[in-house]
Design an enzyme around this catalytic site. Structure first.
Site, short mmCIF file in Angstrom:
data_model
loop_
_atom_site.label_atom_id
_atom_site.label_comp_id
_atom_site.label_asym_id
_atom_site.label_seq_id
_atom_site.Cartn_x
_atom_site.Cartn_y
_atom_site.Cartn_z
N CYS A 16 -3.04 -0.59 -2.15
CA CYS A 16 -4.28 0.21 -2.07
C CYS A 16 -4.66 0.59 -3.44
O CYS A 16 -5.76 1.18 -3.84
CB CYS A 16 -4.12 1.38 -1.16
SG CYS A 16 -3.77 1.07 0.62
N HIS A 59 -10.06 5.60 -3.41
CA HIS A 59 -9.63 4.73 -2.35
C HIS A 59 -10.20 5.34 -1.23
O HIS A 59 -9.52 6.66 -0.65
CB HIS A 59 -8.20 4.38 -2.36
CG HIS A 59 -7.42 3.86 -1.25
ND1 HIS A 59 -8.12 2.97 -0.61
CD2 HIS A 59 -6.58 4.42 -0.42
CE1 HIS A 59 -7.16 2.43 0.65
NE2 HIS A 59 -6.34 3.43 0.55
N ASN A 105 -9.83 1.98 5.99
CA ASN A 105 -8.92 1.85 5.06
C ASN A 105 -8.76 0.39 4.75
O ASN A 105 -8.07 -0.51 5.53
CB ASN A 105 -7.55 2.42 5.29
CG ASN A 105 -6.70 2.20 4.03
OD1 ASN A 105 -6.92 1.32 3.10
ND2 ASN A 105 -5.73 3.01 3.74
#
Length: 333
Positions: free
Chosen positions: A117, A258, A288
Site C-alpha cells: 500500500c 492511502h 482499500n
C-alpha cells in the site's frame, strides 16, 4: 522552488481505472456475518469495485495510464520509463513490460516495484531520482492492484476492506521543482501484521534432494496493530517530509492518504491539525485498493476541480512490510 542542480519534477497528468462490477455492504452481508452499519462505522467503506475473472491487472493499469498520458499532453512514444507499483501482478515475473507494449511506449524501459500500500509513494520517489539525475525526462508511474484475487471471502476481518483498481501519473523534468520533500520508512520486525504469504510443501526430486512447491495464501492481517501503527507513524512521516520541504502544515492544501480506513484518515488529520475539508477521501466507493488508492483519489479530485494547479499536496502511504512514506508536492506544471 527552483532546482539549483540537476532537474526539477512536475506531475503533469493523472488517470484512473476501476472495474465496473461492485460489491456493496448489503451484498457482502450475504457472504459473511456483518452488516452495512458495522462496516461503515468501523471503516467508512460502503462498496468496493471487483475485477472479473476475465480482467487483468495490465488492462486496468493501461487504461489508467492512457488517461494520465493524455492529460499530460504527451505521446506514449515519448515516455522514457514506466514504473508499476503493485503486489498483484498478472505474472510473477512482472507486468510493467506488458503495459509498455499495450501503450505502444516503445522507447520506455519498464519494471515492477513492490511495496504494497506504500507502493505509489515509494514509486514516486524512485521515479524522481531518475528525473533529477537527468537520466529520463518523461516517467509514467502506475499504482495498481487486484487484491480480490487474494482475499479470503469467508474472513470478515479482511474481505470487507479491499477493492481493485489502478491509478497513474505522468512525471516530467521541469525547471521548477514541484516535488518539495519526502520521507520513506520500513520496519520488517512488524512484517507479520499484514501478509500475503507463500506456503509450500516439500517435494522430493531425487534421494537427498527436495524442494518446496506451493502457492500464495489469502491475506492475513492484525487490524488493531496496523491501525495503531498507522495513526502513530503516518503523522510523524508527514511531519518529517514537511520539514524536508521547509514548509509548515498550514501551507498544505490537500491531504491525500492511502485510502485504508476513514478512522485512520480522521486520526492522522486530527494529529496534524489539518481540517476535514482538506482531506481527500473516496474509500466509501472503492475500498482499500492498495497501491492504486492514492492515485485514484488524486485523479478523482483533479477531475472534479478540487485539486488545482499549484496546490500543495501531502500524500502518504502505509501498509505491508511494514512500510510507510510521505511526499510533499505541488500539482501541475
Amino acid at each position: 522552488m527552483l532546482q539549483q542542480s540537476g532537474f526539477g519534477i512536475a506531475i503533469t497528468g493523472s488517470g484512473a481505472a476501476t472495474p465496473t462490477a461492485y460489491l456493496d455492504n448489503q451484498s457482502l452481508a450475504q457472504l459473511v456475518e456483518t452488516s452495512d452499519e458495522w462496516i461503515t462505522t468501523r471503516t467508512g467503506i460502503r462498496q468496493r469495485r471487483l475485477a472479473a475473472a476475465s480482467d487483468s491487472l495490465s488492462s486496468l493499469a493501461t487504461a489508467a495510464a492512457a488517461e494520465a498520458i493524455a492529460m499530460a499532453g504527451i505521446a506514449a512514444e515519448e515516455l522514457d520509463l514506466i514504473i508499476l507499483a503493485t503486489s498483484t501482478a498478472d505474472d510473477l515475473f512482472g507486468s510493467a513490460s506488458q503495459i509498455q507494449a499495450q501503450l505502444g511506449a516503445r522507447q520506455a524501459v519498464a519494471f515492477d516495484l513492490t511495496a504494497a500500500c506504500s507502493g505509489f509513494v515509494f514509486g514516486l520517489v524512485t521515479a524522481a531520482q531518475f528525473i533529477r539525475t537527468g537520466v529520463y525526462r518523461n516517467v509514467l508511474l502506475i499504482g495498481a492492484d487486484i487484491l480480490s484475487r487474494w482475499v479470503d471471502w469467508s474472513d470478515r476481518r479482511t474481505c470487507i476492506l479491499f477493492g481493485d483498481g489502478a491509478g497513474a501519473v505522468v512525471m516530467q523534468a521541469s525547471e521548477c521543482d514541484r516535488l518539495l520533500g519526502f520521507e520513506l520508512r520500513s520496519d520488517g520486525s512488524m512484517n507479520n501484521c499484514l501478509n500475503l504469504g507463500y506456503r509450500g510443501q516439500p517435494k522430493s526430486l531425487v534421494e537427498e534432494v527436495s524442494i518446496g512447491q506451493g502457492g500464495y495464501q489469502p491475506i492475513t492481517m492484525n487490524g488493531q496493530e496496523v491501525y495503531r501503527f498507522a495513526v502513530k507513524r503516518v503523522p510523524e512521516v508527514i511531519e518529517k517530509a514537511l520539514y524536508r520541504a521547509d514548509i509548515s502544515v498550514d501551507k498544505v492544501d490537500w491531504l491525500v492518504l492511502h485510502q485504508a480506513n476513514q478512522r485512520i484518515l480522521d486520526a492522522v488529520a486530527d494529529r496534524l491539525h489539518i481540517p476535514p475539508e482538506k482531506v481527500i477521501s473516496n474509500l466509501a466507493n472503492y475500498g482499500n485498493t492498495s497501491a492504486a488508492s492514492i492515485p485514484i483519489a488524486l485523479d478523482e479530485a483533479v477531475r472534479q476541480g478540487q485539486i488545482k494547479p499549484g496546490d500543495t499536496i501531502a500524500a502518504a502511504g502505509f501498509g505491508a512490510g511494514l512500510t510507510w512514506g510521505a511526499a510533499i508536492f505541488q500539482w501541475g506544471r
